[in-house]
Design a protein around this motif. Structure first.
Motif, PDB file in Angstrom:
ATOM      1  N   GLY A  37       0.812  -1.215   0.000  1.00 45.18           N
ATOM      2  CA  GLY A  37       0.000   0.000   0.000  1.00 45.18           C
ATOM      3  C   GLY A  37       0.841   1.258   0.000  1.00 45.18           C
ATOM      4  O   GLY A  37       0.576   2.202  -0.749  1.00 45.18           O
ATOM      5  N   PHE A  38       1.883   1.286   0.848  1.00 44.45           N
ATOM      6  CA  PHE A  38       2.722   2.472   0.921  1.00 44.45           C
ATOM      7  C   PHE A  38       3.482   2.681  -0.392  1.00 44.45           C
ATOM      8  O   PHE A  38       3.628   3.813  -0.869  1.00 44.45           O
ATOM      9  CB  PHE A  38       3.706   2.357   2.084  1.00 44.45           C
ATOM     10  N   SER A  39       3.963   1.581  -0.980  1.00 46.34           N
ATOM     11  CA  SER A  39       4.662   1.689  -2.266  1.00 46.34           C
ATOM     12  C   SER A  39       3.735   2.231  -3.343  1.00 46.34           C
ATOM     13  O   SER A  39       4.127   3.086  -4.163  1.00 46.34           O
ATOM     14  CB  SER A  39       5.197   0.318  -2.680  1.00 46.34           C
ATOM     15  N   PHE A  40       2.492   1.786  -3.347  1.00 47.87           N
ATOM     16  CA  PHE A  40       1.512   2.242  -4.333  1.00 47.87           C
ATOM     17  C   PHE A  40       1.216   3.727  -4.158  1.00 47.87           C
ATOM     18  O   PHE A  40       1.187   4.489  -5.127  1.00 47.87           O
ATOM     19  CB  PHE A  40       0.229   1.413  -4.189  1.00 47.87           C
ATOM     20  N   VAL A  41       1.006   4.163  -2.909  1.00 46.49           N
ATOM     21  CA  VAL A  41       0.712   5.577  -2.650  1.00 46.49           C
ATOM     22  C   VAL A  41       1.942   6.439  -2.933  1.00 46.49           C
ATOM     23  O   VAL A  41       1.827   7.574  -3.414  1.00 46.49           O
ATOM     24  CB  VAL A  41       0.223   5.757  -1.208  1.00 46.49           C
ATOM     25  N   PHE A  42       3.127   5.914  -2.650  1.00 42.48           N
ATOM     26  CA  PHE A  42       4.365   6.617  -2.995  1.00 42.48           C
ATOM     27  C   PHE A  42       4.418   6.870  -4.503  1.00 42.48           C
ATOM     28  O   PHE A  42       4.756   7.978  -4.961  1.00 42.48           O
ATOM     29  CB  PHE A  42       5.561   5.782  -2.536  1.00 42.48           C
ATOM     30  N   GLY A  43       4.086   5.851  -5.293  1.00 41.74           N
ATOM     31  CA  GLY A  43       4.062   6.016  -6.747  1.00 41.74           C
ATOM     32  C   GLY A  43       3.014   7.025  -7.187  1.00 41.74           C
ATOM     33  O   GLY A  43       3.254   7.827  -8.097  1.00 41.74           O
ATOM     34  N   ALA A  44       1.837   6.991  -6.536  1.00 40.39           N
ATOM     35  CA  ALA A  44       0.797   7.964  -6.874  1.00 40.39           C
ATOM     36  C   ALA A  44       1.274   9.384  -6.599  1.00 40.39           C
ATOM     37  O   ALA A  44       0.977  10.309  -7.359  1.00 40.39           O
ATOM     38  CB  ALA A  44      -0.475   7.664  -6.086  1.00 40.39           C
ATOM     39  N   SER A  45       2.040   9.568  -5.520  1.00 41.36           N
ATOM     40  CA  SER A  45       2.599  10.885  -5.207  1.00 41.36           C
ATOM     41  C   SER A  45       3.560  11.323  -6.303  1.00 41.36           C
ATOM     42  O   SER A  45       3.547  12.482  -6.727  1.00 41.36           O
ATOM     43  CB  SER A  45       3.322  10.849  -3.853  1.00 41.36           C
ATOM     44  N   LEU A  46       4.405  10.402  -6.773  1.00 44.80           N
ATOM     45  CA  LEU A  46       5.340  10.737  -7.846  1.00 44.80           C
ATOM     46  C   LEU A  46       4.591  11.153  -9.107  1.00 44.80           C
ATOM     47  O   LEU A  46       4.916  12.164  -9.741  1.00 44.80           O
ATOM     48  CB  LEU A  46       6.242   9.541  -8.151  1.00 44.80           C
ATOM     49  N   GLY A  47       3.604  10.343  -9.491  1.00 42.70           N
ATOM     50  CA  GLY A  47       2.866  10.643 -10.710  1.00 42.70           C
ATOM     51  C   GLY A  47       2.084  11.940 -10.623  1.00 42.70           C
ATOM     52  O   GLY A  47       2.018  12.713 -11.583  1.00 42.70           O
ATOM     53  N   TYR A  48       1.495  12.192  -9.463  1.00 40.84           N
ATOM     54  CA  TYR A  48       0.651  13.381  -9.305  1.00 40.84           C
ATOM     55  C   TYR A  48       1.478  14.648  -9.152  1.00 40.84           C
ATOM     56  O   TYR A  48       1.178  15.682  -9.743  1.00 40.84           O
ATOM     57  CB  TYR A  48      -0.262  13.208  -8.096  1.00 40.84           C
ATOM     58  N   LEU A  49       2.538  14.585  -8.328  1.00 46.17           N
ATOM     59  CA  LEU A  49       3.281  15.796  -7.983  1.00 46.17           C
ATOM     60  C   LEU A  49       4.421  16.108  -8.946  1.00 46.17           C
ATOM     61  O   LEU A  49       4.743  17.284  -9.171  1.00 46.17           O
ATOM     62  CB  LEU A  49       3.852  15.668  -6.564  1.00 46.17           C
ATOM     63  N   PHE A  50       5.061  15.073  -9.520  1.00 51.72           N
ATOM     64  CA  PHE A  50       6.314  15.306 -10.220  1.00 51.72           C
ATOM     65  C   PHE A  50       6.280  15.067 -11.726  1.00 51.72           C
ATOM     66  O   PHE A  50       7.096  15.631 -12.451  1.00 51.72           O
ATOM     67  CB  PHE A  50       7.431  14.438  -9.610  1.00 51.72           C
TER      68      PHE A  50
END
Length: 735
Positions: free
Chosen positions: A437-450
């Motif tokens: 779950g944390f890895s998935f949300v980490f990826g979502a942060s990358l895609g959304y923010l960066f």
């Protein structure tokens, strides 16, 4: 790129001489005339065997149109200049190629296309540079213009040989990984829009990818207030309906906001010069009716608005900010927003008013609220709502990680008490969500923010992400030191030393390091979601190959760390599958944050949960692996990613009704969001506290003290940090 010649063997439609070889060379405009003529005559050009393009940027659409009337013709994209013997670079176009724009290729024999940055260094892959043509076949210079000759005809600085000459074209380009050069416009055409460098040719290429648009030209024109705005001129294919809003929606999905044209003008045809090129000076000036929507810029109308405008311009580095724009939409992030908040307070804005910057309020709304004009409770702006969603998900997953580590021993004791074992079986799957779950949300942060920031400014995005890499590596190093302090020196060897570096933090540091490479691959694809899925498939294949090759092969020293990063629980390729899945979701959120996506998110989550369970059952023949925290198979990534999406749907639905929630719920969501902002610092600190507990035990401290002291220090420090951040964002918790 000034080349324009055409060689044809008598009539184009030479059906009586089907084997005659007919080459053709044309710029884009003349080529389109030939294609249109063939269309009108409803005939093909079977005798045309090879067509050489030059003189303009070649689009995929034009190439495909030629192929439809001349199916036997191979196509080559040429590049050259008047100061050189015409074609100095070339690129053979594959018949099935979907690339746009086409590269100009590499140098011909005895010629080389060099890309030189503003710093005078050779450009790296995907880095912008001026195209220098290195060749002995150059003209002698410009007649009666010695200064221009010395500026454009220079010695090769990378060889140091005086007679190794290059011609500085003034064109811009980027290297692809295969060494081919992609033309990216003229250096003297670059303009600054809202403080960002923009090459209008890139915007035009993006517009031409929209179905039905035949040709686009983008110019920077004065807006009458001393700033530049982008104006798009375009022609459309026959029988194509044209809606400004649809084109704008397409561009917003593919370009940052500062590259969106302020005006879109449809023309029946482009005005031409006698030489057949487009007469840019004859293009009509934009009118109010050409604005696809109301203008973004509205000037400040009082001293207070002007103060805030100047402050935001200074912090964001933007030349002109209107009073109807909000800080987050202009590209502001959490750090820059905090800077703005502090300086707004110095200007005398009350805390509760200054903090509305995080709610997506515009300058006019903030100033109006200060004057008591806007006191009604309002919901969250779309971008603020999605930012809070990402942070809440990170906060929830971080909380689960912390609870899992601190109470693992307690849960294990409960399992041994007979009646409490059912509780452990019920709770265990919740804690098993931590890693995937944390890895998935980490990826979502990358895609959304960066991701969108990377597309706009790759170098700056790399620098920003590098700060996170150093933070994580510092945490890894501190963790290693504490681990080794718990061991006697005679037990430490090279293998143990390097193995101590293996941790989830090391994975996230590596993921941040390689994320720009992921972004580069994704951005080069016309189907970004498919590119994400392709990278996930590559990671899965690499992980399975690593298991076959290394699972039973222990290594020594540094190579053991490499082996662990390939086959152990937190290995790079397996974890990256989940992270890339999150990146895909983050890109989708960034593009659709204005839409109502809660239901779609719920359906996708339910599907993921069901698919994960099905993969587990049909793969193992049972559900025995459901409670195994070590099993990180595909089913687990699918199941828990779906579970996160279900959770996201619930949070998003709640945030949509934020204004009507009780105050305690609003503050609770905000607190969890602040926790999510501190994810990696708290993650690092949490790991160090766990090591400190072990050191206390080794020092002879009682179990309760070894647990209570670091536990208390950890939560006191986290509470203090979160309280400070909450005050900055929202005011006192007790407001």
């Amino acid at each position: 790129m000034g080349m324009n010649w055409l060689l044809m063997a008598e009539p184009l439609d030479t059906r009586n001489h089907p084997n005659r070889f007919t080459p053709g060379k044309s710029d884009r405009l003349l080529g389109e005339i030939i294609i249109t003529g063939a269309d009108v005559q409803q005939t093909e050009l079977p005798i045309l065997r090879h067509f050489f393009w030059g003189g303009d940027v070649l689009s995929l659409k034009t190439s495909q149109r030629l192929r439809s009337v001349a199916p036997n013709a191979a196509q080559t994209n040429f590049y050259g200049a008047t100061e050189t013997p015409q074609a100095m670079g070339y690129f053979l176009i594959h018949p099935q190629s979907q690339q746009t724009p086409f590269p100009i290729g590499q140098g011909i024999k005895d010629a080389q296309l060099l890309l030189v940055t503003e710093a005078g260094t050779l450009a790296e892959t995907d880095e912008m540079g001026e195209i220098w043509i290195r060749t002995p076949y150059l003209s002698q210079g410009y007649l009666n213009d010695l200064e221009q000759t010395h500026t454009r005809f220079v010695s090769n600085p990378f060889s140091g040989v005086a007679d190794d000459m290059c011609y500085r074209t003034g064109d811009l380009g980027k290297y692809q990984p295969d060494g081919n050069v992609v033309f990216a416009g003229r250096s003297d055409h670059q303009v600054k829009i809202r403080g960002f460098r923009v090459e209008p040719g890139e915007v035009a290429c993006a517009i031409e990818r929209y179905k039905g648009i035949a040709r686009a030209i983008v110019l920077a024109r004065d807006d009458g207030r001393g700033s530049k705005v982008l104006v798009a001129y375009l022609t459309v294919d026959l029988n194509v309906t044209f809606e400004h809003a649809e084109v704008l929606g397409f561009l917003r999905q593919n370009l940052p906001s500062y590259m969106i044209p302020s005006f879109i003008i449809r023309l029946g045809s482009f005005p031409l010069l006698p030489n057949g090129k487009i007469d840019l000076l004859a293009l009509p000036p934009p009118q109010v009716v050409d604005m696809p929507e109301s203008a973004d810029y509205v000037a400040p109308c009082n001293a207070r608005e002007l103060e805030l405008v100047e402050l935001w311009q200074d912090i964001l580095g933007i030349d002109k900010v209107g009073v109807n724009e909000n800080f987050l939409a202009l590209g502001g992030d959490s750090l820059s927003a905090l800077k703005a908040l502090v300086r707004m307070k110095k200007l005398g804005f009350p805390n509760e008013v200054a903090r509305s910057i995080f709610q997506g309020k515009t300058i006019r709304e903030i100033v109006g609220e200060e004057g008591g004009e806007l006191r009604e409770t309002v919901g969250l702006a779309a971008e603020s709502r999605t930012n809070l969603l990402i942070n809440i998900l990170r906060g929830i997953l971080l909380t689960i990680v912390v609870i899992d580590h601190w109470f693992e021993g307690i849960l294990n004791q409960l399992a041994g008490r007979g009646k409490m074992s059912f509780l452990l079986d019920t709770v265990a799957p919740l804690f098993n969500i931590a890693t995937p779950g944390f890895s998935f949300v980490f990826g979502a942060s990358l895609g959304y923010l960066f991701y969108s920031k990377y597309k706009a400014n790759p170098n700056q995005t790399r620098k920003t992400m590098l700060f996170g890499v150093w933070l994580l590596l510092a945490g890894v190093s501190a963790d290693v030191i504490l681990r080794l302090l718990a061991l006697s020196p005679d037990k430490i060897n090279a293998t143990l030393f390097f193995s101590a570096f293996f941790s989830p933090l090391l994975y996230y540091a590596l993921a941040l390091t390689t994320a720009p490479l992921w972004f580069w691959v994704i951005s080069k694809s016309k189907r970004e979601y498919l590119a994400c899925a392709g990278l996930m498939a590559l990671c899965y294949a690499a992980f399975q190959g690593s298991l076959v090759w290394l699972l039973e092969r222990e290594q020594q020293g540094f190579w053991q760390l490499c082996r662990l990063m390939l086959v152990a629980k937190f290995n790079y390729f397996n974890m990256s599958m989940g992270t890339l899945g999150g990146v895909m979701v983050g890109i989708y959120l960034k593009r659709h944050y204005r839409d109502e996506i809660a239901r779609k998110t719920l359906l996708a989550g339910v599907f993921g949960v069901a698919l994960g369970i099905a993969i587990l059952y049909f793969g193992n023949g049972s559900f025995d692996g459901f409670y195994d925290p070590i099993d990180m198979g595909v089913w687990r990534w699918t199941f828990y990613s779906g579970l996160v999406l279900v959770l996201a749907s619930g949070v998003l639905t709640t945030l949509l009704h934020f204004a009507s929630l009780p105050v305690f719920m609003q503050k609770g969501l905000q607190i969890v969001g602040v926790l999510g902002q501190c994810t990696f610092p708290i993650f690092v600190l949490h790991g160090l506290v766990l090591r400190a507990k072990l050191l206390f035990l080794l020092a002879g401290m009682p179990m309760w003290a070894a647990l209570a002291i670091p536990f208390a220090l950890f939560f006191l420090f986290c509470g203090w940090i979160m309280r400070r951040l909450y005050q900055l964002y929202y005011g006192m918790v007790t407001d």
